[in-house]
Design a protein around this motif. Structure first.
Motif, PDB file in Angstrom:
ATOM      1  N   LEU A 920      -2.242  -5.252   0.933  1.00 15.86           N
ATOM      2  CA  LEU A 920      -1.862  -3.869   1.233  1.00 15.86           C
ATOM      3  C   LEU A 920      -3.070  -2.971   1.466  1.00 15.86           C
ATOM      4  N   HIS A 921      -4.265  -3.444   1.134  1.00 17.09           N
ATOM      5  CA  HIS A 921      -5.459  -2.593   1.225  1.00 17.09           C
ATOM      6  C   HIS A 921      -6.486  -3.132   2.204  1.00 17.09           C
ATOM      7  N   ILE A 922      -6.075  -4.057   3.042  1.00 15.63           N
ATOM      8  CA  ILE A 922      -6.923  -4.556   4.113  1.00 15.63           C
ATOM      9  C   ILE A 922      -6.125  -4.557   5.402  1.00 15.63           C
ATOM     10  N   PRO A 923      -6.786  -4.544   6.556  1.00 17.80           N
ATOM     11  CA  PRO A 923      -6.045  -4.606   7.822  1.00 17.80           C
ATOM     12  C   PRO A 923      -5.226  -5.894   7.885  1.00 17.80           C
ATOM     13  N   PRO A 924      -4.059  -5.883   8.545  1.00 14.16           N
ATOM     14  CA  PRO A 924      -3.521  -4.779   9.351  1.00 14.16           C
ATOM     15  C   PRO A 924      -2.715  -3.744   8.569  1.00 14.16           C
ATOM     16  N   ALA A 925      -2.441  -4.032   7.277  1.00 16.86           N
ATOM     17  CA  ALA A 925      -1.666  -3.061   6.519  1.00 16.86           C
ATOM     18  C   ALA A 925      -2.421  -1.748   6.370  1.00 16.86           C
ATOM     19  N   TYR A 926      -3.701  -1.843   6.099  1.00 11.15           N
ATOM     20  CA  TYR A 926      -4.536  -0.657   5.891  1.00 11.15           C
ATOM     21  C   TYR A 926      -5.159  -0.235   7.213  1.00 11.15           C
ATOM     22  N   LEU A 937     -19.018   4.882  -1.746  1.00 10.98           N
ATOM     23  CA  LEU A 937     -19.060   4.238  -3.047  1.00 10.98           C
ATOM     24  C   LEU A 937     -19.603   5.153  -4.116  1.00 10.98           C
ATOM     25  N   ARG A 938     -20.625   5.950  -3.786  1.00 11.79           N
ATOM     26  CA  ARG A 938     -21.230   6.832  -4.787  1.00 11.79           C
ATOM     27  C   ARG A 938     -20.388   8.081  -4.968  1.00 11.79           C
ATOM     28  N   THR A 939     -19.207   7.924  -5.453  1.00 17.28           N
ATOM     29  CA  THR A 939     -18.297   9.043  -5.701  1.00 17.28           C
ATOM     30  C   THR A 939     -18.180   9.293  -7.174  1.00 17.28           C
ATOM     31  N   THR A 940     -17.514  10.384  -7.500  1.00 17.55           N
ATOM     32  CA  THR A 940     -17.290  10.672  -8.917  1.00 17.55           C
ATOM     33  C   THR A 940     -16.465   9.575  -9.565  1.00 17.55           C
ATOM     34  N   PHE A 941     -15.598   8.956  -8.732  1.00 23.13           N
ATOM     35  CA  PHE A 941     -14.794   7.857  -9.270  1.00 23.13           C
ATOM     36  C   PHE A 941     -15.689   6.693  -9.692  1.00 23.13           C
ATOM     37  N   ALA A 942     -16.640   6.348  -8.822  1.00 28.05           N
ATOM     38  CA  ALA A 942     -17.521   5.222  -9.125  1.00 28.05           C
ATOM     39  C   ALA A 942     -18.465   5.552 -10.268  1.00 28.05           C
ATOM     40  N   SER A 943     -19.025   6.747 -10.237  1.00 25.14           N
ATOM     41  CA  SER A 943     -19.991   7.103 -11.265  1.00 25.14           C
ATOM     42  C   SER A 943     -19.355   7.242 -12.630  1.00 25.14           C
ATOM     43  N   PHE A 990     -11.663  -1.099  -1.193  1.00 24.41           N
ATOM     44  CA  PHE A 990     -11.670  -1.424  -2.619  1.00 24.41           C
ATOM     45  C   PHE A 990     -11.356  -0.187  -3.467  1.00 24.41           C
ATOM     46  N   ILE A 991     -11.916   0.962  -3.095  1.00 18.20           N
ATOM     47  CA  ILE A 991     -11.631   2.179  -3.852  1.00 18.20           C
ATOM     48  C   ILE A 991     -10.151   2.536  -3.739  1.00 18.20           C
ATOM     49  N   GLN A 992      -9.573   2.358  -2.541  1.00 21.71           N
ATOM     50  CA  GLN A 992      -8.125   2.557  -2.391  1.00 21.71           C
ATOM     51  C   GLN A 992      -7.355   1.607  -3.301  1.00 21.71           C
ATOM     52  N   PHE A 993      -7.802   0.380  -3.370  1.00 22.67           N
ATOM     53  CA  PHE A 993      -7.166  -0.628  -4.218  1.00 22.67           C
ATOM     54  C   PHE A 993      -7.208  -0.200  -5.684  1.00 22.67           C
ATOM     55  N   CYS A 994      -8.366   0.308  -6.136  1.00 24.55           N
ATOM     56  CA  CYS A 994      -8.502   0.748  -7.527  1.00 24.55           C
ATOM     57  C   CYS A 994      -7.609   1.944  -7.827  1.00 24.55           C
ATOM     58  N   LYS A 995      -7.524   2.873  -6.894  1.00 17.90           N
ATOM     59  CA  LYS A 995      -6.665   4.037  -7.106  1.00 17.90           C
ATOM     60  C   LYS A 995      -5.202   3.611  -7.220  1.00 17.90           C
ATOM     61  N   ILE A1014      -8.901  -1.660 -16.643  1.00 19.44           N
ATOM     62  CA  ILE A1014      -9.170  -1.582 -15.195  1.00 19.44           C
ATOM     63  C   ILE A1014     -10.517  -0.935 -14.931  1.00 19.44           C
ATOM     64  N   ALA A1015     -10.964  -0.026 -15.845  1.00 20.53           N
ATOM     65  CA  ALA A1015     -12.301   0.548 -15.698  1.00 20.53           C
ATOM     66  C   ALA A1015     -13.361  -0.529 -15.852  1.00 20.53           C
ATOM     67  N   THR A1016     -13.153  -1.399 -16.829  1.00 21.61           N
ATOM     68  CA  THR A1016     -14.107  -2.497 -17.037  1.00 21.61           C
ATOM     69  C   THR A1016     -14.142  -3.425 -15.831  1.00 21.61           C
ATOM     70  N   VAL A1017     -12.966  -3.796 -15.353  1.00 22.37           N
ATOM     71  CA  VAL A1017     -12.892  -4.707 -14.211  1.00 22.37           C
ATOM     72  C   VAL A1017     -13.479  -4.057 -12.961  1.00 22.37           C
ATOM     73  N   THR A1018     -13.180  -2.765 -12.770  1.00 19.80           N
ATOM     74  CA  THR A1018     -13.705  -2.075 -11.598  1.00 19.80           C
ATOM     75  C   THR A1018     -15.223  -2.039 -11.613  1.00 19.80           C
TER      76      THR A1018
END
Length: 1129
Positions: A920-926, A937-943, A990-995, A1014-1018
């Motif tokens: 669901l998070h890769i083409p062609p779905a995405y 990647l360097r977003t508040t979510f990642a940091s 990947f960030i879409q997948f985590c959200k 999920i934070a640990t896995v992410t």
């Protein structure tokens, strides 16, 4: 009239009233008159009061009181001026209300129920009176407001009418209102503080019937798949039941029968349906059936009048029917006299002088130099003007404007370059109809004479007597023509019916078939149509032509005409031309037999137009893939057996066996069932009287064999009895030799007595001739509902049989899913949606492909059925899931594809569920169109998630790595068994997948543990992606800085399995859709799966079983309201 209940303290105040009838709850009283025995003083007083009071203040001489046993308080509920006026009210109370009141325990409930019922009847009477004066009366507007408020349907759900009635729950009635809308039957009641709402879609109705029980005589029973609902106490049950039948029939045909939907334009605008439209539709269908006209022929006006009938020198009372292309007359007495006058045959329509002997007359002159005189016509000036305008339009040479039926061309797509469509335009018409300027020379020679003119069968030894009989018949017919006419516009009376029943002479058979069916009008209107159609169609190859070729030599093979190339070639041309003209029908078995007989007695072009008349006018819906018309008539035939042959119906409890035997009788008109020379007499009657003849003859055959059939022990024995009887039907008056059909082998039993066909037909008219067109049409309407619903049940059973072996859902659960899937399609048909939902149902396709839904409909089901809660991501992920399922990219999916997705969600293991989420998070779905506003990647979510892991000790990281080792080794083995590798996921995906994962855990009992896991896995996966990025950017593992602990902890070494290495190597050959600057960052599905497996709470979450049953119950309860909210907002 009904009155608003008004309290009366003294039952016999001043002895002014005399009780005529009474029971436990009601009293019928008559006002005392002067001269009544006993109470002379009171009689005088009443007479004086009535004389003094004016007419408006006078008391009605009859009234009905409502009382409670033991009470001195009474209520006036009805009054009347005469016994005839008050008696129906009393009778209605006794039949509908009296027995019901005994079920109440509380007297207050009885009073409330009676008063509510009477008030409902008053409102209904008022609405009926207003409706006669005003198309949209105030009462109807009030009811419409209540309907909208109570049921909150979208504006597209149009209310047609409403009635006061009771809905029964067991033996307890609920007084309320029934609302009939274009898609639903709704009931509302609010009694003693309890509100009851009931919504039944017409598309769910499987049976509508009138019945009774020990308490109530007039009950309308509505049967759906799961329940039966009884409604009673209607003021006019006949009108109510008829409207319910019509609405159910119209809606079910529009939604479930695409062939009827395409051919019947009024069904395409359900929001325009009104009560008047439905009543007009009944008249229109009766008109078309009575005179056997095209389905597209529209009735314009009905006028009461008298027709001068010269054969008996009198004026015959009847009705004049005016349509777009015909003037028709039918006498008041059934089948006494009727006339069909095509407007193309009319020369003039004129008014005559109005006299006392001939009041308001008009004269209609036709081309055969005959005139028809109609008298006592109201508003004749307007009628003459309308008919004159239609004649001018016809003479203007615009046949496309007047012939919009089977006469208007339905040519196949090849002739007009319109793929997969039926062309009914004037352009298509002109392409085949010869124009006056250019006359094409036909490439194929056509037979200019009937085949019987060239292929005479050898006469039998007694042939001379048969030929004398034939000449005598000829003379009778010629004498009849002189007196009654010999064209389409002949006077059709009981005399001509008797002549037809005797058998039409061989030399007149083709001509009379053309006149009786009105095929001669089509023949004259389009003289070169058939020749051009043959040139267009011959040589083209399709499924229809292949079937035609297979059946050509099976068509009357015993007749010499079809043992020669001449007959076979003519049959091929007619069948191929018709299949090309009407691709919706194409070619069906039994058409070859019928066409063979037509070719024997008519020229080739005439046979073609006779075939058109039979398939498109006289037997509509018979010759198609599902033969719905024939199935409906089989159901009608079963009902007629119960009604007219009760002894047989009592012994043969399952009449479906007889219906299966008789199906061929209707499809072939007995032509392949009884000897040809006998069957021709039935065909003669069929062209004159229509389908009622087949019903009559069928009943007569069963009646003649009732005793033997009642003694049968199985279906095979019944088949033998009927086949032996049919093989021995003879026609001694025919000059043709008898050709036996040989349905059964001879046995040792006594020979069966031969039956003369003329006697069989005479018996059928004498015993069952009371059948009339209106009765048959009404039964067809009722049984069409059952037939279409049975076909829907068959479709459902076949779909479930195909899908069930491949999924883990229970049979009941899978059936509920199918019902939800189908209902979602129907809801879009009701109130719209994205795309034309009606066209997503095609019953001509294989069962699994008949119903399909689009992305909008799938999203609604996805929201109801998904076991995971995705919050605001639900719509987005539903769209992505739809893209995965829609492999052929036609923007539609079927039921099997929907179930395959739900199968993974409910019953898949953790690997299958994560694989679905990953896809669901890769083409062609995405794609970029539906992505959120995500930063790199360097977003508040990642940091926010990275420090939790980076602050751990090196030892902790090393232990984590050792924990993964064994799982990764198993994963490599599983990966080798996979049939298809998944592409890598870039950082944005990947960030879409985590959200998505974060949103799935919301409101879960273990929400905090899941978020931490999920934070640990992410964090781990982010580092894996960065590690791989550094590896690829440096070109080799040895170039990595040894001092970096984080990298060292995650870099593949001798002890790490090949999953990461394979992912890194695979990136060179698998392009991604990442943005510039993100091309080197990626993770694989195997890496995500292995990381998630390290957290037990995540494993538990994805392996947790979900209660499918509760989800299905919730979906069924909320599907309607969800769609209503979407439509309104």
């Amino acid at each position: 009239m009904w009155l608003k209940p008004e309290e009366v303290l003294l039952k016999n105040a001043l002895k002014l009233w005399v009780t005529e009838k009474s029971n436990a709850y009601f009293i019928l009283q008559r006002r005392r008159r002067q001269g009544d025995s006993g109470g002379k003083l009171s009689g005088l007083l009443v007479g004086a009061l009535d004389a003094v009071l004016d007419s408006n203040a006078r008391v009605a001489p009859f009234r009905i009181l409502h009382q409670m046993p033991g009470s001195q308080v009474y209520w006036v509920i009805a009054c009347g001026a005469t016994v005839e006026e008050i008696h129906p009210h009393w009778q209605w109370l006794e039949q509908n209300l009296l027995h019901t009141l005994s079920v109440f325990d509380n007297k207050d409930d009885v009073i409330s129920f009676v008063h509510g019922k009477v008030k409902g009847l008053i409102a209904e009477e008022t609405r009926s009176k207003l409706a006669e004066q005003e198309e949209d009366p105030e009462k109807f507007r009030e009811a419409l407001v209540k309907f909208e408020t109570r049921f909150n349907f979208p504006d597209l759900e149009k209310l047609v009418t409403y009635y006061s009635c009771c809905c029964w729950k067991g033996r307890v009635p609920r007084q309320g209102w029934i609302y009939l809308s274009i898609n639903h039957l709704c009931f509302y009641s609010f009694l003693l503080g309890k509100e009851v709402k009931l919504i039944i879609p017409w598309a769910d109705v499987k049976r509508l019937e009138r019945t009774s029980n020990t308490l109530i005589t007039g009950i309308v029973r509505v049967t759906t798949q799961s329940k039966e609902r009884d409604f009673s106490m209607f003021l006019n049950i006949d009108e109510t039941f008829r409207l319910m039948e019509l609405l159910a029939d119209v809606t079910i045909r529009r939604l479930l029968d695409n062939e009827a939907f395409e051919l019947d334009p009024p069904l395409q605008e359900p929001t325009q349906i009104t009560k008047k439209d439905l009543e007009a539709r009944v008249q229109n269908e009766y008109f078309r059936a009575c005179f056997r006209l095209s389905r597209a022929e529209k009735l314009i006006k009905i006028v009461h009048c008298f027709l001068w009938t010269p054969y008996n020198q009198c004026h015959t009372a009847g009705k004049l029917y005016i349509s777009e292309n015909y003037i028709c007359f039918a006498s008041k007495e059934e089948d006494n006299c009727y006339v069909i006058i095509p407007l193309q045959e009319v020369v003039t329509v004129e008014k005559m002088e109005d006299t006392s002997l001939l009041p308001k007359p008009i004269i209609v002159s036709i081309k055969s130099k005959r005139v028809f005189q109609f008298t006592e016509i109201e508003n004749r000036e307007c009628l003459v003007e309308q008919l004159s305008q239609r004649l001018q339009l016809l003479k203007g040479g615009k046949p496309g404007c007047t012939q919009k039926s089977g006469v208007e061309e339905e040519v196949s797509s090849e002739s007009t370059d319109c793929p997969n469509q039926i062309c009914t335009t004037n352009t298509a018409l002109d392409s085949l109809v010869n124009t006056p300027t250019v006359k094409k020379e036909p490439r194929h020679s056509l037979n200019s004479e009937a085949l019987m003119a060239h292929f005479h069968l050898i006469e039998t030894e007694g042939g001379k007597s048969e030929m004398k009989m034939e000449k005598a018949k000829n003379q009778l017919w010629y004498d009849h023509f002189v007196e009654y006419g010999h064209t389409v516009s002949m006077f059709r009376t009981e005399k001509i019916r008797k002549l037809v029943a005797m058998g039409v002479p061989q030399c007149l058979r083709g001509q009379l078939w053309l006149h009786f069916s009105d095929a001669v009008t089509d023949l004259a209107s389009y003289p070169d149509y058939y020749a051009n159609l043959v040139d267009e169609s011959m040589g083209r190859c399709c499924m229809a032509t292949e079937e035609i070729e297979r059946d050509l030599h099976r068509s009357l093979p015993e007749h010499p005409a079809f043992q020669s190339d001449t007959g076979i070639a003519a049959l091929r041309r007619v069948l191929t031309a018709y299949a090309y003209r009407n691709p919706k029908i194409g070619y069906c078995q039994s058409m070859n037999i019928l066409t063979s007989v037509l070719l024997l007695y008519a020229k080739e072009e005439e046979a073609f137009w006779l075939l058109v008349a039979v398939c498109e006018k006289m037997l509509p819906d018979y010759f198609n893939r599902r033969v719905i018309g024939a199935q409906v008539d089989q159901a009608v035939f079963e009902e007629l057996i119960k009604e007219h042959l009760p002894e047989l119906a009592e012994h043969v409890t399952d009449l479906s066996c007889l219906a299966s035997i008789s199906l061929s009788w209707f499809l072939t008109l007995f032509l392949s069932i009884i000897p040809l020379e006998s069957a021709l007499n039935i065909v003669d009657c069929f062209f004159y009287d229509g389908i009622k003849v087949i019903f009559q003859v069928g009943l007569a055959i069963l009646d003649a064999n009732t005793q033997e059939l009642c003694s049968c022990t199985d279906d095979g024995q019944a088949l033998i009895i009927l086949s032996r009887f049919l093989d021995n039907i003879t026609n001694k008056e025919s000059p043709l030799p008898q050709i036996s059909q040989l349905h059964v082998f001879s046995d040792d039993k006594d020979p069966v007595q031969q039956v003369e066909i003329s006697d069989l037909i005479r018996d059928s008219y004498e015993k069952f001739g009371q059948l009339h067109v209106g009765q048959i049409e009404q039964m067809r309407c009722r049984h069409r509902i059952r037939v279409l619903q049975n076909l829907e049940d068959t479709t459902k059973q076949n779909v479930l049989r195909v899908v069930a072996p491949e999924v883990s859902f229970s049979t009941e659960g899978l059936g509920d899913l199918y019902d939800l899937f189908k209902r979602e399609h129907l809801l879009s048909c009701y109130w719209g949606g994205n795309g034309s939902a009606v066209w997503h149902h095609d019953p001509s396709l294989p069962y699994l492909e008949q119903y399909r839904i689009n992305c909008f409909q799938f999203s609604n089901l996805f929201y109801l059925l998904s076991p995971w809660t995705w919050g605001t991501h639900t719509d987005l992920l539903a769209q992505r899931t739809f893209r995965i399922l829609d492999e052929n990219e036609d923007s539609l999916i079927d039921f099997k594809e929907l179930v395959s997705c739900l199968e993974i969600m409910y019953y898949g293991d953790i690997s299958e569920k994560l694989r679905l989420l990953y896809r669901l998070h890769i083409p062609p779905a995405y794609n970029d169109d539906d992505m959120d506003n995500l930063s790199p990647l360097r977003t508040t979510f990642a940091s926010s998630v990275q420090p939790d892991y980076f602050n751990k000790s090196n030892c902790g990281a090393t232990n984590y790595r050792h924990q993964l080792k064994k799982m990764l080794e198993d994963l490599v083995k599983r990966k080798k068994e996979a049939t298809k590798d998944l592409p890598l996921m870039n950082q944005r995906e990947f960030i879409q997948f985590c959200k998505t994962l974060y949103s799935m855990f919301r409101e879960d009992p273990e929400e905090n543990d899941l978020y931490q896991a999920i934070a640990t896995v992410t964090t781990l996966l982010l580092q894996i992606g960065e590690a791989g990025q550094r590896i690829r950017s440096s070109g080799s593992i040895s170039e990595l800085p040894a001092s970096s602990k984080e990298t060292e902890a995650l870099t593949p070494t001798d002890g790490v399995d090949a999953v990461f290495a394979e992912a890194d190597m695979g990136l060179k050959n698998k392009p991604t859709s990442s943005q510039p600057g993100e091309d080197d960052w990626s993770v694989s599905f195997e890496q995500i799966l292995a990381s998630l497996l390290t957290e037990q709470c995540l494993v538990n979450f994805f392996e947790r079983s979900v209660a499918v049953e509760s989800k299905l119950l919730h979906a069924k309860a909320n599907q309607y309201q969800q769609r209503i909210n979407q439509t309104i907002h």
